[in-house]
Enzyme design. Structure first.
Site: not given
Length: 310
Positions: A136, A138, A286, A301
Site C-alpha cells: 500500500h 499511505d 510498502h 510514524r
C-alpha cells in the site's frame, strides 16, 4: 518402449501467463538527470534503484538548509532513506519531518495519552500482531495523499519485522506497451472502507464515510518533483477503475497490484532499535512483514501532507 508421454503434452509456452523472464528496465534517476556526488553525508545503496542507508548525520542536531536540500535530492533519487543509531525524541522526529511540510493527522488511529496528534504509534505484542502486511501507499483515500513519512523504531523484535518498499516508477516502466496504452488517462476510486471499517462501529463508519467520501485519482500519477510516471493503485484502498465493468476493472487492478511484488523493484530493510525510515509516498508502496508475533514491535510514524495526484 517410447519415453514420450503423450498423456501430458509439454507446451512450448504458457500463452495466458504474465510471468517475465530476463532483464528489466531499472532506472534510478529520471531521464536527463546525471549522477552527482553527495557532499554532506555518505550513501550506502541497498539495491540498484531503491533504498539507501545514510550515515554521517546526527538527527539530534538541527538540519541546516544545505543538508535538507541534499537529503531531499537523495530522497527523490533513492525513494526511501534509512538512518541507524538515531536516538531521537518524538519531538525531534516531528521537527525533522516538518522540514518537508505540514504534518497530517491520521483520521483512524487513536492518539495516545501524552502523544502529539500528528504521531501514529504502532505497538504490536502478544495481544495484537501486525496487520500492515499488504502492499500500500499511505492514505490514498484522501484528496491529498501523504507526500512522505518518517517512521522511527522504538522497540525491535528479536527476529523478523522487516519492511519492504517497492519503486512504483520501475513498476510502471516495465509494463508492456499495450498495458500502458490501456491505462493511459484512466482514473480509479480510492476508499478507506475496506481497510479501516473493522475499527469502527456502524455509526462511526457512517460519519467517517461522510467525512471522507471516495476520491478519484489517476491510475498513473506524475511525480510533482521528478516528473516520472508512477503506478498509483494499491490493494488497501483502490476499489475500482472508473469506466470499466466491475469484472474487467478487478482483473486489471489485480494485474497492476501484482507489479509491486517483483523483487527487482524492491528493497527490504531489517530494523534495529533507533532505526529510521524516510520514504517518498508518491513514488513507493510498502509492506510490513508480520512474522514476529508474539514478540513486541513498537514504532512511531509521522506523515507529511501531500498534494493532489495528477
Amino acid at each position: 518402449m517410447s519415453n514420450v508421454n503423450t498423456r501430458y503434452p509439454r507446451p512450448l509456452k504458457f500463452e495466458n501467463r504474465d510471468d517475465h523472464v530476463g532483464p528489466r528496465i531499472l532506472r534510478r534517476l529520471p531521464e536527463g538527470v546525471e549522477e552527482q556526488p553527495y557532499t554532506l553525508f555518505e550513501v550506502k545503496p541497498l539495491s540498484p534503484i531503491i533504498g539507501a542507508e545514510i550515515s554521517g548525520i546526527d538527527l539530534r542536531t538541527p538540519v541546516t538548509p544545505e543538508l535538507q536540500t541534499e537529503l531531499n535530492r537523495a530522497l527523490l533519487e533513492w525513494k526511501v532513506l534509512f538512518f541507524r543509531n538515531q536516538n531521537i525524541t518524538s519531538e525531534q522526529q516531528q521537527a525533522f519531518a516538518r522540514l518537508w511540510g505540514e504534518l497530517e493527522v491520521h483520521p483512524f488511529y487513536p492518539v495516545e495519552k501524552g502523544q502529539s496528534k500528528e504521531v501514529v504509534r504502532f505497538a504490536r505484542n502478544h495481544k495484537q500482531g501486525g496487520y500492515e502486511n499488504i502492499w500500500h501507499a499511505d492514505v490514498t483515500f484522501r484528496i491529498n495523499p501523504a507526500k512522505a513519512a518518517v517512521l522511527r523504531l522504538i522497540e525491535a523484535p528479536p527476529i523478523g519485522g522487516d519492511t519492504l518498499w517497492a519503486d512504483m516508477a520501475a513498476a510502471y516502466d516495465n509494463l508492456p506497451d499495450e498495458i500502458k496504452e490501456r491505462i493511459d488517462g484512466l482514473t480509479a476510486i480510492h476508499d478507506f472502507t475496506p481497510a479501516f471499517s473493522h475499527l469502527l462501529t456502524p455509526e462511526e463508519l457512517a460519519i467517517k464515510q461522510q467525512e471522507f467520501p471516495p476520491v478519484e485519482h489517476p491510475v498513473v500519477r506524475t511525480h510533482p518533483e521528478t516528473g516520472r510516471k508512477t503506478l498509483f493503485v494499491n490493494p488497501s484502498f483502490t476499489t475500482q477503475i472508473v469506466g470499466l465493468e466491475p469484472e474487467e476493472s478487478e482483473q486489471l487492478l489485480q494485474y497492476l497490484f501484482r507489479q509491486a511484488h517483483v523483487p527487482e523493484y524492491q528493497v527490504r530493510f531489517h530494523w534495529e532499535k533507533d532505526s529510521i525510515a524516510f520514504w517518498d509516498n508518491r513514488a513507493t508502496q510498502h509492506y510490513a512483514v508480520s512474522d514476529y508475533y508474539p514478540h513486541p514491535r513498537k514504532a512511531e510514524r509521522v506523515a507529511i501532507v501531500g498534494d493532489r495526484p495528477f
